[in-house]
Motif scaffolding. Sequence first.
Motif, PDB file in Angstrom:
ATOM      1  N   ASP A 214      64.674  45.051  67.777  1.00  0.00           N
ATOM      2  CA  ASP A 214      63.406  45.627  68.217  1.00  0.00           C
ATOM      3  C   ASP A 214      63.475  47.131  68.442  1.00  0.00           C
ATOM      4  OD1 ASP A 214      62.273  43.126  68.159  1.00  0.00           O
ATOM      5  OD2 ASP A 214      62.687  42.706  70.273  1.00  0.00           O
ATOM      6  N   HIS A 215      64.592  47.649  68.907  1.00  0.00           N
ATOM      7  CA  HIS A 215      64.691  49.074  69.223  1.00  0.00           C
ATOM      8  C   HIS A 215      65.690  49.756  68.295  1.00  0.00           C
ATOM      9  CE1 HIS A 215      68.020  47.195  71.373  1.00  0.00           C
ATOM     10  NE2 HIS A 215      68.621  48.372  71.424  1.00  0.00           N
ATOM     11  N   PHE A 216      65.417  51.040  67.989  1.00  0.00           N
ATOM     12  CA  PHE A 216      66.285  51.793  67.088  1.00  0.00           C
ATOM     13  C   PHE A 216      67.321  52.574  67.893  1.00  0.00           C
ATOM     14  CE2 PHE A 216      67.273  55.754  64.746  1.00  0.00           C
ATOM     15  CZ  PHE A 216      67.869  55.187  63.624  1.00  0.00           C
ATOM     16  N   VAL A 217      68.565  52.531  67.437  1.00  0.00           N
ATOM     17  CA  VAL A 217      69.653  53.281  68.067  1.00  0.00           C
ATOM     18  C   VAL A 217      70.075  54.389  67.112  1.00  0.00           C
ATOM     19  CG1 VAL A 217      71.969  53.185  69.049  1.00  0.00           C
ATOM     20  CG2 VAL A 217      70.425  51.215  69.277  1.00  0.00           C
ATOM     21  N   ALA A 218      69.933  55.634  67.530  1.00  0.00           N
ATOM     22  CA  ALA A 218      70.230  56.784  66.678  1.00  0.00           C
ATOM     23  C   ALA A 218      71.669  57.257  66.875  1.00  0.00           C
ATOM     24  CB  ALA A 218      69.262  57.926  66.986  1.00  0.00           C
ATOM     25  N   GLY A 219      72.118  58.112  65.963  1.00  0.00           N
ATOM     26  CA  GLY A 219      73.405  58.764  66.115  1.00  0.00           C
ATOM     27  C   GLY A 219      74.608  57.929  65.737  1.00  0.00           C
ATOM     28  N   LEU A 220      74.391  56.846  64.990  1.00  0.00           N
ATOM     29  CA  LEU A 220      75.493  55.968  64.617  1.00  0.00           C
ATOM     30  C   LEU A 220      76.114  56.397  63.283  1.00  0.00           C
ATOM     31  CD1 LEU A 220      73.811  52.528  65.413  1.00  0.00           C
ATOM     32  CD2 LEU A 220      75.174  53.969  66.938  1.00  0.00           C
ATOM     33  N   SER A 221      77.282  55.865  62.990  1.00  0.00           N
ATOM     34  CA  SER A 221      77.956  56.132  61.729  1.00  0.00           C
ATOM     35  C   SER A 221      77.050  55.808  60.547  1.00  0.00           C
ATOM     36  CB  SER A 221      79.235  55.296  61.635  1.00  0.00           C
ATOM     37  OG  SER A 221      79.771  55.348  60.324  1.00  0.00           O
ATOM     38  N   ILE A 222      77.233  56.530  59.449  1.00  0.00           N
ATOM     39  CA  ILE A 222      76.496  56.262  58.226  1.00  0.00           C
ATOM     40  C   ILE A 222      76.673  54.807  57.783  1.00  0.00           C
ATOM     41  CG2 ILE A 222      78.447  56.962  56.767  1.00  0.00           C
ATOM     42  CD1 ILE A 222      74.727  57.645  55.991  1.00  0.00           C
ATOM     43  N   ILE A 223      77.762  54.187  58.187  1.00  0.00           N
ATOM     44  CA  ILE A 223      78.009  52.793  57.843  1.00  0.00           C
ATOM     45  C   ILE A 223      76.906  51.882  58.371  1.00  0.00           C
ATOM     46  CG2 ILE A 223      79.475  50.841  58.552  1.00  0.00           C
ATOM     47  CD1 ILE A 223      81.879  52.384  57.770  1.00  0.00           C
ATOM     48  N   ASP A 224      76.331  52.219  59.509  1.00  0.00           N
ATOM     49  CA  ASP A 224      75.250  51.406  60.072  1.00  0.00           C
ATOM     50  C   ASP A 224      74.068  51.352  59.110  1.00  0.00           C
ATOM     51  OD1 ASP A 224      74.112  50.108  62.725  1.00  0.00           O
ATOM     52  OD2 ASP A 224      72.551  51.475  61.974  1.00  0.00           O
ATOM     53  N   ALA A 225      73.686  52.505  58.566  1.00  0.00           N
ATOM     54  CA  ALA A 225      72.571  52.549  57.621  1.00  0.00           C
ATOM     55  C   ALA A 225      72.909  51.795  56.342  1.00  0.00           C
ATOM     56  CB  ALA A 225      72.214  53.998  57.303  1.00  0.00           C
ATOM     57  N   VAL A 226      74.140  51.951  55.856  1.00  0.00           N
ATOM     58  CA  VAL A 226      74.537  51.288  54.616  1.00  0.00           C
ATOM     59  C   VAL A 226      74.470  49.765  54.753  1.00  0.00           C
ATOM     60  CG1 VAL A 226      76.511  50.834  53.107  1.00  0.00           C
ATOM     61  CG2 VAL A 226      75.950  53.183  53.760  1.00  0.00           C
ATOM     62  N   LEU A 227      74.947  49.230  55.877  1.00  0.00           N
ATOM     63  CA  LEU A 227      74.988  47.781  56.042  1.00  0.00           C
ATOM     64  C   LEU A 227      73.625  47.180  56.398  1.00  0.00           C
ATOM     65  CD1 LEU A 227      78.438  47.433  57.804  1.00  0.00           C
ATOM     66  CD2 LEU A 227      77.851  46.823  55.452  1.00  0.00           C
ATOM     67  N   HIS A 228      72.727  47.994  56.935  1.00  0.00           N
ATOM     68  CA  HIS A 228      71.384  47.493  57.217  1.00  0.00           C
ATOM     69  C   HIS A 228      70.421  47.694  56.050  1.00  0.00           C
ATOM     70  CE1 HIS A 228      72.376  47.543  61.673  1.00  0.00           C
ATOM     71  NE2 HIS A 228      71.835  46.361  61.480  1.00  0.00           N
ATOM     72  N   LEU A 229      70.664  48.742  55.236  1.00  0.00           N
ATOM     73  CA  LEU A 229      69.717  49.081  54.175  1.00  0.00           C
ATOM     74  C   LEU A 229      70.256  48.893  52.773  1.00  0.00           C
ATOM     75  CD1 LEU A 229      68.398  52.479  55.618  1.00  0.00           C
ATOM     76  CD2 LEU A 229      67.399  50.209  55.940  1.00  0.00           C
ATOM     77  N   GLY A 230      71.560  48.911  52.608  1.00  0.00           N
ATOM     78  CA  GLY A 230      72.154  48.927  51.281  1.00  0.00           C
ATOM     79  C   GLY A 230      72.414  50.361  50.843  1.00  0.00           C
ATOM     80  N   TRP A 231      73.235  50.535  49.828  1.00  0.00           N
ATOM     81  CA  TRP A 231      73.636  51.880  49.396  1.00  0.00           C
ATOM     82  C   TRP A 231      72.449  52.707  48.919  1.00  0.00           C
ATOM     83  CZ3 TRP A 231      78.203  53.673  50.672  1.00  0.00           C
ATOM     84  CH2 TRP A 231      79.271  52.788  50.862  1.00  0.00           C
ATOM     85  N   GLN A 232      71.579  52.120  48.103  1.00  0.00           N
ATOM     86  CA  GLN A 232      70.490  52.890  47.509  1.00  0.00           C
ATOM     87  C   GLN A 232      69.497  53.371  48.555  1.00  0.00           C
ATOM     88  OE1 GLN A 232      70.113  54.057  44.402  1.00  0.00           O
ATOM     89  NE2 GLN A 232      68.284  55.107  45.165  1.00  0.00           N
TER      90      GLN A 232
END
Length: 242
Positions: A214-232
Motif C-alpha cells: 500500500d505504501h511506497f518506500v523510497a531510497g532503496l537499491s535499484i534491485i528493488d525496482a528491478v524485482l518489482h518491475l522487471g528490467w525493461q
Amino acid sequence: MATDTSAVRNSNQLIVAIHQPNYLPWIGYFQKIAASDVFIFLNDVQFPKNGFCNRVKVLGDGRERWLTVPVSKRFGDTIDQTRPATGDWPERHLDTLKNYYRKSSHYHAAWPRLVEIFAGIPNSSLADSNQYLIEAMCSELGLKCRFLRSSEISVEAKTGDDRLIALVASVALEATYLSGTGARNYQNEDKFTAAGLGIRYNDQPHPNYEQDQDHFVAGLSIIDAVLHLGWQEAAELLDRRS
C-alpha cells in the motif's frame, strides 16, 4: 531533467559526473549515470564509515532493511584498499534478497540474471566489486556511459572542489560537471567557471513505482525496482538525457 541552468556554461559540453563507488546504489545514482557522458568512480578517497560504499537499503516484510557487505580495513584505508571480510558474502546476500523478494511481481523473470551478475563479482577490493555491480546493472538497464577511476587519473594531489575540477578537466578542457544537489550549499561554482568548466545539478525527482504494497518506500537499491518491475520497466524509470 530539471537542472540549475544559471550555472551551466554550455549545455553542449561533455557531461562528467563523479561519485564514490557505492554498493548496489539507489535509483538516483543511476539517474546521474544516465545523464552523463563520462562517470568517474572516486575510488581512492577514505572509506566512509556508516556510508553507502558497503551497504544499501532493500525492502523486507514491508520495511527498510540494510544489506551490508562486511569489510576488513585499517583506519585511513581508501575505498580501493578496503576488502570484503568474507568470500561468501555474495551468496549470503542473494539468499537474503531471495527471502525478501521471492513473492515480488517480476522476481521469476529478473532473478536469473541477478544470480549471474552476482556470480561474477570480483574477489578483490570493495571498490572493484561495487564498480563491477554498477556497470553490470547499467548494461542490463541500457545505460551507455564511459566509466573511469579517479585512482587511474593523474592529477596533482588536491582536495574538495579543486580535485573535482582537476578530474573533470582531465577528461575534457571544456566540460560540464554534473553534481549532486547536496553539494549546492558548499560547492564554489566560481571555481568551476574560472577553470572553464560548467556545472549543473542532478535534480531529478525520485520516481514512485509499484512495490506490491500500500505504501511506497523510497531510497532503496535499484534491485528493488528491478524485482518489482522487471528490467525493461526499471530502465524506463531512468530519465535519460537525449
